[in-house]
Scaffold this active site. Sequence first.
Site, mmCIF file in Angstrom:
data_model
loop_
_atom_site.group_PDB
_atom_site.id
_atom_site.type_symbol
_atom_site.label_atom_id
_atom_site.label_comp_id
_atom_site.label_asym_id
_atom_site.label_seq_id
_atom_site.Cartn_x
_atom_site.Cartn_y
_atom_site.Cartn_z
ATOM 1 N N THR A 198 33.008 52.430 44.084
ATOM 2 C CA THR A 198 33.068 51.098 43.493
ATOM 3 C C THR A 198 31.634 50.693 43.203
ATOM 4 O O THR A 198 30.713 51.180 43.857
ATOM 5 C CB THR A 198 33.676 50.090 44.486
ATOM 6 O OG1 THR A 198 34.941 50.585 44.941
ATOM 7 C CG2 THR A 198 33.879 48.729 43.860
ATOM 8 N N ARG A 226 48.751 51.620 41.712
ATOM 9 C CA ARG A 226 48.036 51.100 42.878
ATOM 10 C C ARG A 226 46.810 50.277 42.468
ATOM 11 O O ARG A 226 46.060 50.638 41.580
ATOM 12 C CB ARG A 226 47.601 52.260 43.767
ATOM 13 C CG ARG A 226 46.814 51.853 45.032
ATOM 14 C CD ARG A 226 45.322 51.942 44.834
ATOM 15 N NE ARG A 226 44.585 51.631 46.070
ATOM 16 C CZ ARG A 226 43.274 51.494 46.155
ATOM 17 N NH1 ARG A 226 42.539 51.633 45.065
ATOM 18 N NH2 ARG A 226 42.683 51.212 47.310
ATOM 19 N N THR A 249 33.122 47.488 49.002
ATOM 20 C CA THR A 249 33.503 48.848 48.633
ATOM 21 C C THR A 249 34.042 49.550 49.871
ATOM 22 O O THR A 249 33.379 49.593 50.902
ATOM 23 C CB THR A 249 32.315 49.640 48.051
ATOM 24 O OG1 THR A 249 32.702 51.017 47.886
ATOM 25 C CG2 THR A 249 31.080 49.584 48.948
ATOM 26 N N GLY A 252 40.408 49.946 50.277
ATOM 27 C CA GLY A 252 40.800 48.656 49.726
ATOM 28 C C GLY A 252 41.940 47.963 50.424
ATOM 29 O O GLY A 252 41.927 46.728 50.579
#
Length: 336
Positions: A198, A226, A249, A252
Site C-alpha cells: 500500500t 475483496r 498498511t 486490512g
Amino acid sequence: MKSLILATTAVAALLAAPAHAAPEGAAQTWSLAIHGGAGVIERGDLSPEKEADFRAGLAAALEVGSKVLKAGGSSLDAVEATVRVLEDNPLFNAGKGAVFTAEGKNELDASIMDGATMKAGAVAGVTRTKNPITLARAVMEKSPHVMLAREGADQFSKEQGLEQVEPAYYWTEFRWKQLEAWRAKQKAAIDPTHLYGTVGAVALDSKGHLAAATSTGGMTGKKWGRIGDSPIIGSGTYAQDGVCAVSATGSGEYFIRANAAYQLCARIQWKGEDVKAAGDATIKAIGDLGGDGGLIAMDGKGKPAFPMNSSGMYRGWVSSTAPAATAIYAAETGPK
C-alpha cells in the site's frame, strides 16, 4: 522504464548532495511523511540495487510533496501529488504496480481526507483510472458521496475527465509472476518483503491543516471483490486538524476491525497520548487481534510517527526543519 531510470538517477544525486536543515530552533511550518507498504523485511532480503531503487522511489515522492508544501500549497494537494508519484512507480503495489486478483485482473482502491473540513473521498475496485487517488479526491469534491465502487466508480472517473488507461497498463512481469506463484501454491504471502503493499502520505501545511491519502492494489489472489482497509475512512485513512493524520498498511481485515486510523486519532484527542504512544498502542491493538503491518501518523504540529509490528516498512519524511530521509528496516531510526 527509461524515464524511471532517469528519475531514479536524479533523485539519487539529490540525496547525495549535502542536506541543509533549517537553523536550530526554527519553528516547523510544514511536514510530510510517506509509506510504501510493510512486510517481513530483514537486512539482506533486498539486493543493494533493489534497496536503492525503493529508497529513490520514496525520495522522489518526498521531493514532489515537499515542493508543494514549500510553495505554501495545501496539505491536501501535497498528499495527492505525493501518492500519484508512488502510484506511477511500478515498484509499489498501487496504480502501475498493482497486484493481480485471482482472476488475473487489477482492482484498485484509494482514499483521501481533508483535516480542515473533515471531508473525505474513496474508491474501491476501480479498473481504468491511471491515478486512483485523484479519483478519490474527485469523489470528495465533485460528488455528494464518500465512497464509490467498481463499475460506478469507473463511470464517474470517465465523466470527470480523469486520465483513463487500458487494463494492460497495470501489467508488470513481477506482479504476474506473483500471481502465478499464488495460483501454484494458493499462498498469499508470495513476496514477504512487500507483503502489505500500500502507499500513503500524511502532511501538515503552513496554514496548520492536515491531510491523509492512501492507495493500493490490494492482495495478490484476492477473490470475490475483496476490499481492505485502504479506502475505508477511519480504518486505513483519517485526518482531523489539530489532532492527527493517518495512513495505514497491513492486514486490512484487522485494521478495519480495530478502526485503526480513527482509533489512533481518538487516543490523541480523548486520552491525551502523544502521536508515538497512540501509534504504538494502536498497532498493539491490531496485533492482539492477530493482524500485522504498520502506519504513518502525524500530530497537529507535524510530528510524525511510524509504528509497526512487521520487521520493515518502506517510509520517508521531510519537513521545513529537517531534510528528506528514507527508511526500510524496523531498526532504522526516524525523525527526532
